[in-house]
Scaffold this motif. Structure first.
Motif: not given
Length: 205
Positions: A92-119
């Motif tokens: 549902e989320v990546f049916r039309q491609g796109g990119e999300l940001t994932h955040v772990y820990d809202f104090g000392t945050s780790s931010e990760t980009l999750v990008k659609y490549v192919d299916e």
């Protein structure tokens, strides 16, 4: 690497082997996962479209992030933007491609980009929710004392002295700092040196 995986002979062999097994064909999504601030850390994953963002969150915690049970979220439009619920299906989320940001820990945050490549449509490469197709090699760090390949990180140097804090085996052995414990082994994760992180979980994630 994302271009290579399209024609990679070993991947094609793995796909052919999977197709010979009994199973239900489904949509499989190739996602490129990358640390938002350090492009040296990346993962190429294939995930079933029927799985949820929670499955992806669990995987990222295992291979890269988990230290103290912090909260996390996925968002559309950058970190802390419009939150996307963990129950949403990958298809549902990546049916039309796109990119999300994932955040772990809202104090000392780790931010990760999750990008659609192919299916692709077919049988999964594994019975797990996610197959790891490729990842970055462990970055090389020179020892701050001698320039030899570093193997450990001193948290006291990093936090209090505001230096890189990386040490080779020889200089780790007699390093004087211990306010944060002994130097910890370097690990292939962008969360190294943050909060209480001390390395990935044991595979499979």
């Amino acid at each position: 690497m994302t271009k290579h995986l399209v024609t990679c002979s070993k991947r094609q062999e793995a796909i052919a082997t999977a197709e010979m097994k009994k199973g239900t064909s489904e949509s499989l999504y190739h996602l490129r996962v990358q640390d938002a601030y350090n492009s040296a850390f990346w993962l190429d994953l294939e995930i079933r479209g029927s799985k949820s963002l929670k499955d992806l969150d669990t995987y990222l915690r295992g291979i890269w992030l988990e230290c103290c049970g912090h909260m996390s979220q996925f968002s559309l439009g950058g970190a802390f933007a419009r939150e996307i619920g963990m129950s949403r299906k990958i298809g549902e989320v990546f049916r039309q491609g796109g990119e999300l940001t994932h955040v772990y820990d809202f104090g000392t945050s780790s931010e990760t980009l999750v990008k659609y490549v192919d299916e692709r449509e077919g049988n999964p490469l594994t019975n797990k929710a996610i197959a790891l197709m490729a990842r970055n090699n462990m970055p090389e760090y020179p020892c701050m004392e001698c320039g030899k390949p570093a193997t450990h990180l001193c948290m006291e140097c990093l936090i209090d002295e505001q230096t890189e804090g990386v040490l080779c085996d020889e200089h780790t052995e007699n390093h004087p700092h211990d306010n944060y414990g002994e130097p910890i082994p370097l690990v292939n994760s962008p969360r190294m040196g943050m909060c209480g992180y001390d390395g990935p979980a044991e595979p499979p994630y």
